[in-house]
Design an enzyme around this catalytic site. Structure first.
Site, PDB file in Angstrom:
ATOM      1  N   HIS A 106       0.843  -1.198   0.000  1.00  0.00           N
ATOM      2  CA  HIS A 106       0.000   0.000   0.000  1.00  0.00           C
ATOM      3  C   HIS A 106       0.880   1.251   0.000  1.00  0.00           C
ATOM      4  O   HIS A 106       2.046   1.197   0.392  1.00  0.00           O
ATOM      5  CB  HIS A 106      -0.908   0.024   1.233  1.00  0.00           C
ATOM      6  N   THR A 115      15.447  -4.833   6.577  1.00  0.00           N
ATOM      7  CA  THR A 115      15.020  -3.658   5.813  1.00  0.00           C
ATOM      8  C   THR A 115      16.128  -3.097   4.941  1.00  0.00           C
ATOM      9  O   THR A 115      15.864  -2.255   4.084  1.00  0.00           O
ATOM     10  CB  THR A 115      14.543  -2.550   6.769  1.00  0.00           C
ATOM     11  N   ARG A 174      20.510  -6.205  12.363  1.00  0.00           N
ATOM     12  CA  ARG A 174      21.849  -5.604  12.374  1.00  0.00           C
ATOM     13  C   ARG A 174      22.895  -6.705  12.451  1.00  0.00           C
ATOM     14  O   ARG A 174      22.624  -7.807  12.942  1.00  0.00           O
ATOM     15  CB  ARG A 174      21.996  -4.654  13.569  1.00  0.00           C
TER      16      ARG A 174
END
Length: 202
Positions: free
Chosen positions: A112, A174, A189
């Site tokens: 979205h 990410t 990380r």
């Protein structure tokens, strides 16, 4: 009674195989599928509709693949993918010798728009079998060879995971992950380097 029970066992296995083959035929009718020699696919779970799926030889694939566009999902040789979910609009690529656990989600788009104006008609559009992708961010995902993705991991759009990397369970990825590192956390990380074998040292 024993003879009756024994005679009932083989058909159960046969029915399961038959259902899988029927599911294979259905998937093949609505998706372009290429499967390498010796590969095992649970077609009933795969459920792909549209797009293209390419799976290398001697892999085991138990995941679900959903296409939100004319995408291509490429899975390398000797891979294992458990009961996970791949959501593809454009391109998701998995290298050779990858191990992906259960409950993993890999997607190459945001689904979205971030801004309300870009998604305000999403539900009404779905009712009409449509989707406006104009304001949705899309970027291919690439997982290198020899990666290990732990259970419950989420890998988001635009991420590249380097060869030999390990992603700890429940991590949310990410950003790009370098080769031969262990990452963990939300967002993921680097925890430490891994002294993995190179391609030449396999």
């Amino acid at each position: 009674m024993e003879r009756l029970q024994e005679s009932c066992r083989p058909p159960v296995i046969g029915v399961s195989a038959l259902v899988n083959e029927v599911a294979h035929l259905i998937v093949s009718l609505r998706t372009h599928v290429e499967v390498g020699e010796g590969t095992s696919v649970r077609w009933l779970r795969l459920g792909a509709r549209g797009g293209r799926v390419r799976i290398g030889a001697h892999s085991i694939v138990r995941c679900r693949i959903a296409f939100d566009g004319p995408g291509v999902v490429t899975i390398g040789r000797r891979c294992f993918i458990g009961a996970s979910h791949i959501v593809c609009h454009t391109a998701i690529t998995i290298g050779d010798d990858a191990i992906i656990s259960w409950g993993v989600t890999i997607t190459d788009h945001d689904s979205h728009a971030i801004e309300w104006r870009g998604r305000q008609n999403d539900v009404s559009d779905w009712m009409r079998g449509k989707k406006n992708w104009a304001s949705v961010k899309i970027a291919p995902v690439e997982l290198g060879s020899r990666v290990w993705i732990g259970f419950g991991v989420t890998i988001l759009k635009g991420v590249t995971v380097g060869d030999g990397a390990v992603i700890a369970a429940r991590s949310v990825v990410t950003r790009n992950v370098p080769a031969n590192v262990l990452v963990a956390g939300t967002p993921a990380r680097i925890v430490r380097q891994i002294n993995g074998l190179t391609e030449e040292g396999r």
